[in-house]
Design a protein around this motif. Sequence first.
Motif, PDB file in Angstrom:
ATOM      1  N   LEU A 158       0.838  -1.192   0.000  1.00  0.00           N
ATOM      2  CA  LEU A 158       0.000   0.000   0.000  1.00  0.00           C
ATOM      3  C   LEU A 158       0.875   1.245   0.000  1.00  0.00           C
ATOM      4  O   LEU A 158       2.002   1.225   0.484  1.00  0.00           O
ATOM      5  N   SER A 159       0.347   2.323  -0.546  1.00  0.00           N
ATOM      6  CA  SER A 159       1.096   3.585  -0.518  1.00  0.00           C
ATOM      7  C   SER A 159       1.146   4.121   0.905  1.00  0.00           C
ATOM      8  O   SER A 159       0.346   3.723   1.764  1.00  0.00           O
ATOM      9  N   GLU A 160       2.083   5.016   1.166  1.00  0.00           N
ATOM     10  CA  GLU A 160       2.216   5.574   2.517  1.00  0.00           C
ATOM     11  C   GLU A 160       0.950   6.303   2.931  1.00  0.00           C
ATOM     12  O   GLU A 160       0.524   6.222   4.086  1.00  0.00           O
ATOM     13  N   ASN A 161       0.317   7.013   1.980  1.00  0.00           N
ATOM     14  CA  ASN A 161      -0.929   7.726   2.287  1.00  0.00           C
ATOM     15  C   ASN A 161      -2.056   6.758   2.629  1.00  0.00           C
ATOM     16  O   ASN A 161      -2.849   7.006   3.540  1.00  0.00           O
ATOM     17  N   GLU A 162      -2.117   5.645   1.889  1.00  0.00           N
ATOM     18  CA  GLU A 162      -3.152   4.643   2.168  1.00  0.00           C
ATOM     19  C   GLU A 162      -2.961   4.055   3.563  1.00  0.00           C
ATOM     20  O   GLU A 162      -3.927   3.873   4.306  1.00  0.00           O
ATOM     21  N   ARG A 163      -1.714   3.755   3.904  1.00  0.00           N
ATOM     22  CA  ARG A 163      -1.445   3.190   5.226  1.00  0.00           C
ATOM     23  C   ARG A 163      -1.770   4.183   6.340  1.00  0.00           C
ATOM     24  O   ARG A 163      -2.297   3.817   7.381  1.00  0.00           O
ATOM     25  N   MET A 164      -1.463   5.446   6.100  1.00  0.00           N
ATOM     26  CA  MET A 164      -1.762   6.472   7.088  1.00  0.00           C
ATOM     27  C   MET A 164      -3.268   6.599   7.298  1.00  0.00           C
ATOM     28  O   MET A 164      -3.747   6.677   8.428  1.00  0.00           O
TER      29      MET A 164
END
Length: 317
Positions: free
Chosen positions: A54-60
């Motif tokens: 997952l992208s960092e934004n998705e994980r956040m």
Amino acid sequence: MISEGSSFMRGLLIGGAFCIFITLIGHIKVAHESTTSHEHHHVQAPNKEEVLKLSENERMDLSQNMRVYCIILVKPKDLSLWAAAKDTWVKHCDKAEFYSSEEVKAFESISVNTNDMWAMIRKAIQIAYEKNKSEYSWFFISQPSVFAVIENLKFFLLKKDPSQPFYIGHTSTSGDLEYVDIAGGIVLSVESLNRLIAVFNEPDKCPESGGIIWKVSEDKQLAMCLKYKNVLAENAEDSEGKNVFNTKSVGTLIKEAMENDPQKVVEGCCSDMAITFSGLSPNNMQVMMYGVYRLRAYGHSFNDALVFMPPENSNND
């Protein structure tokens, strides 16, 4: 006299047949209203590699939006456990409320005014649902002798859709009924609660007082009601297939693992992603809190794929 005797025997036979019929009806009412068969369900946690894709934004977004409401069912005799739970893992729920069988001055709680555990669960769920259905997607039901690692619960639920009817925990079977054992805690998605609240209003399918002829435990009664709305019990496991909801204490599980295979105590005992342990004393609760949240090995990094920050003012010790 023969005629009278025949009439008496005929009455006995008819009465006996009627009793058998009533008993069968009672058993039939426990069954699902659909004829769909259900095999044992297993639900696994995501592995770290899946999450890292997952992208960092998705994980956040996932870590910030995963919110769990905890329902802890208590009675006055549980005061020491109640205090220990309140002082330890409960602080890590996004919101936690204790639902008590009666008014208790020592601790803040919501009184449901009944000692019957099934009635307690029903009332607690109804109150929690009405107050929090728009704010929380996941609801965790527990007893005070359970220790829960809420961060592991959130990771387990990470890729689960709460708009689907999830009903998760440590499953057991009773006859043809599969249910989540309350000893290990019960997780319900908001959609499963939507359906449960609906069936609460159908007393022929989900009676408030349980069965008339026999009485089943509260977790079995819950499973029966959910089954009428096609919500089926699912066993929670890590990515290696180990149970993550435990109906025993960690000490008991280690002892059993040592007896079964002394060379594989860790592998045979518990998942690294365990969510709950059950049957703990107040002192055990504090020991678990120390081991899970306080003890640190300097220089060691877990390289977690995702971080769930504890709620504000949770005193994340």
